[in-house]
Design an enzyme around this catalytic site. Structure first.
Site, PDB file in Angstrom:
ATOM      1  N   ASP A  72      -4.526 -13.655  -3.048  1.00  0.00           N
ATOM      2  CA  ASP A  72      -3.924 -13.670  -1.829  1.00  0.00           C
ATOM      3  C   ASP A  72      -3.844 -14.752  -0.871  1.00  0.00           C
ATOM      4  O   ASP A  72      -4.978 -15.081  -0.369  1.00  0.00           O
ATOM      5  CB  ASP A  72      -4.539 -12.202  -1.133  1.00  0.00           C
ATOM      6  N   ASP A 126      -5.606 -13.796   8.804  1.00  0.00           N
ATOM      7  CA  ASP A 126      -4.618 -13.788   7.859  1.00  0.00           C
ATOM      8  C   ASP A 126      -3.192 -14.583   8.434  1.00  0.00           C
ATOM      9  O   ASP A 126      -2.321 -14.330   8.430  1.00  0.00           O
ATOM     10  CB  ASP A 126      -4.213 -12.167   7.875  1.00  0.00           C
ATOM     11  N   HIS A 138       0.822  -1.071  -0.167  1.00  0.00           N
ATOM     12  CA  HIS A 138       0.073  -0.201  -0.088  1.00  0.00           C
ATOM     13  C   HIS A 138       0.988   1.193   0.026  1.00  0.00           C
ATOM     14  O   HIS A 138       2.059   1.410   0.621  1.00  0.00           O
ATOM     15  CB  HIS A 138      -0.876  -0.095   1.372  1.00  0.00           C
ATOM     16  N   ASP A 178       2.225   1.992   3.326  1.00  0.00           N
ATOM     17  CA  ASP A 178       3.173   1.071   3.833  1.00  0.00           C
ATOM     18  C   ASP A 178       4.839   1.380   3.491  1.00  0.00           C
ATOM     19  O   ASP A 178       5.541   1.574   4.633  1.00  0.00           O
ATOM     20  CB  ASP A 178       3.145  -0.279   3.119  1.00  0.00           C
ATOM     21  N   ASP A 227     -11.064 -12.177  10.260  1.00  0.00           N
ATOM     22  CA  ASP A 227      -9.778 -12.322   9.089  1.00  0.00           C
ATOM     23  C   ASP A 227      -8.569 -12.541  10.075  1.00  0.00           C
ATOM     24  O   ASP A 227      -7.930 -11.303  10.341  1.00  0.00           O
ATOM     25  CB  ASP A 227      -9.839 -10.939   8.135  1.00  0.00           C
ATOM     26  N   HIS A 267     -11.075 -14.338   2.989  1.00  0.00           N
ATOM     27  CA  HIS A 267     -11.954 -13.495   2.594  1.00  0.00           C
ATOM     28  C   HIS A 267     -13.207 -14.339   1.954  1.00  0.00           C
ATOM     29  O   HIS A 267     -14.249 -14.192   2.435  1.00  0.00           O
ATOM     30  CB  HIS A 267     -11.946 -12.392   1.567  1.00  0.00           C
TER      31      HIS A 267
END
Length: 440
Positions: A295, A308, A100, A103, A306, A270
């Site tokens: 992803d 991750d 991003h 980031d 989520d 997701h």
């Protein structure tokens, strides 16, 4: 001293190795179905979880003490972060990364500072890419973290917020183009609602469509040759998001004339949050002609959010790659690790352990999926199961030769009394397990 100085380059040592800092299954030069594993996987490491997340959760402060997260000049820390990131990518041997805008670059206190900072760090990243050979899989803009985006970015009730978000995307897309990115991702983190009591659904959906059209137009204007991707997610942080799942995204794109311009970036966690399997979302994206990228991660089935985590199910990944390989593999997309170590995993080595294990799992999944494709048993059964539709009667129905009443008359004339044939689900599952556990 660099943050990862004490860690060696990660190399393939084979399945018998006990070295936790080595690959057991990912031999990047090994050929499967005519391509190397590196070519099949197109692995990327994400910037945000690996180098930005400080280890916070809703009950506690950050547990990580990365040197680039300490006090000091913001741009110096951004460059230190980039140095550490590219050292990590290089030692891991992964060919791509993702980010991003915020980031990689200090946000600053206004748009002018944001723009100047981002331009400087883009130049710095370009030099890092040139010196290492590592490439950008995709870039994106963070349109969800700042308080201004509490009510959304493109779907905000405030046009100034919409304009601020558009500025970020313009710069992030320009940076992605400058860095040779293969894709640009749009994740609508807060493009949804918390309650319908204060939400104008029609207006917000129209605003989102207008925003996407602007992004498409700008991509064409600057000559961006990569893919534009939306990343579906059903909820979190909002109660309901407009990019709920692959089918919802496709319907939205079709409604607004964007279905030829934008595809999807599918995240495993997701998919499960939306009540689907990872396999389902990938198969649906191919069926609708909008598959783009992945992803790679997983959620915890006992948690409704989520998490991750790094993907560790070869079974799940094999079915995902069965679809991907069956359709020719990635084009501009790849396998991006939108995965993070756990909050208690505070050592530098933990970042490597997480990625090494996940990469080995991906490699195994590609090989097992190739077995399913080569033995062709699943597709053979599907062809036989639907063979009636390839015969004359089925073809005439499909081509529209019959009206409803004409087909009813034909059924009566033939005296049709069809009987159910077994779907052999258990056999299909056994075939998959045989490929995974026996390699045949």
């Amino acid at each position: 001293m660099s943050y990862f100085e004490h860690i060696p380059e990660i190399r393939y040592e084979g399945p018998q190795s006990d070295n936790p800092l080595a690959y057991r299954h990912y031999d990047k030069s090994k050929k499967v179905l005519g391509k190397t594993l590196e070519e099949h996987l197109r692995i990327a490491v994400c910037y945000w979880h690996t180098f930005v997340w400080p280890g916070v959760d809703i009950f506690g402060q950050g547990t990580f003490r990365r040197p680039w997260q300490q006090a000091g000049d913001a741009m110096e820390r951004a460059q230190q972060k980039a140095d550490s990131a590219f050292e990590f990518f290089s030692k891991l041997g992964t060919p791509y990364y993702t980010f991003h805008d915020t980031d990689v670059s200090p946000e600053g206190s206004n748009l002018k500072e944001y723009s100047e900072n981002f331009l400087r760090i883009t130049d710095y990243l370009a030099r890092k890419q040139e010196s290492t050979g590592i490439k950008l899989l995709w870039g994106t803009a963070n349109l969800f973290s700042h308080p201004r985006y509490a009510a959304g970015a493109a779907t905000s009730p405030d046009p100034e917020v919409f304009a601020f978000a558009a500025t970020q995307v313009r710069h992030a897309l320009d940076a992605t183009q400058r860095l040779g990115g293969d894709n640009y991702v749009l994740w609508g983190g807060r493009e949804g609602y918390d309650t319908l009591l204060n939400t104008d659904l029609v207006r917000e959906r129209d605003q989102l469509a207008r925003f996407l059209h602007m992004v498409v137009d700008h991509a064409h204007k600057i000559g961006f040759k990569g893919s534009l991707l939306i990343e579906p997610k059903p909820q979190e942080p909002t109660k309901h998001q407009y990019d709920y799942d692959v089918a919802t995204v496709h319907g939205f794109l079709l409604q607004h004339g964007l279905d030829k311009e934008i595809r999807v970036n599918i995240e495993a966690n997701h998919a499960t949050l939306a009540g689907h399997s990872f396999h389902h979302e990938i198969a649906t994206a191919y069926a609708l002609g909008i598959f783009g990228s992945v992803d790679a991660n997983r959620g915890d089935p006992q948690n409704g959010w989520d998490t991750d985590q790094f993907p560790n199910s070869v079974e799940e990944l094999t079915l995902a790659f069965y679809e991907i390989l069956k359709h020719g593999g990635f084009t501009t997309g790849g396998m991006n690790f939108d995965s993070k170590v756990r909050r208690q995993s505070v050592d530098p080595e933990d970042l490597f352990y997480g990625h090494i294990g996940a990469i080995d799992n991906l490699a195994l999944a590609v090989e097992r999926a190739a077995v399913l494709i080569e033995n062709d048993r699943l597709d053979q059964f599907k062809r036989q199961r639907y063979s009636g539709w390839d015969a004359e009667f089925g073809r005439k129905i499909s081509s529209g030769d019959y009206s409803l009443s004409a087909l009813a008359e034909e059924a009566m004339a033939r005296g049709l009394n069809p009987q159910h044939a077994s779907g052999h689900q258990e056999l299909m599952e056994n075939i998959v397990n045989q490929a995974i556990y026996s390699g045949r």
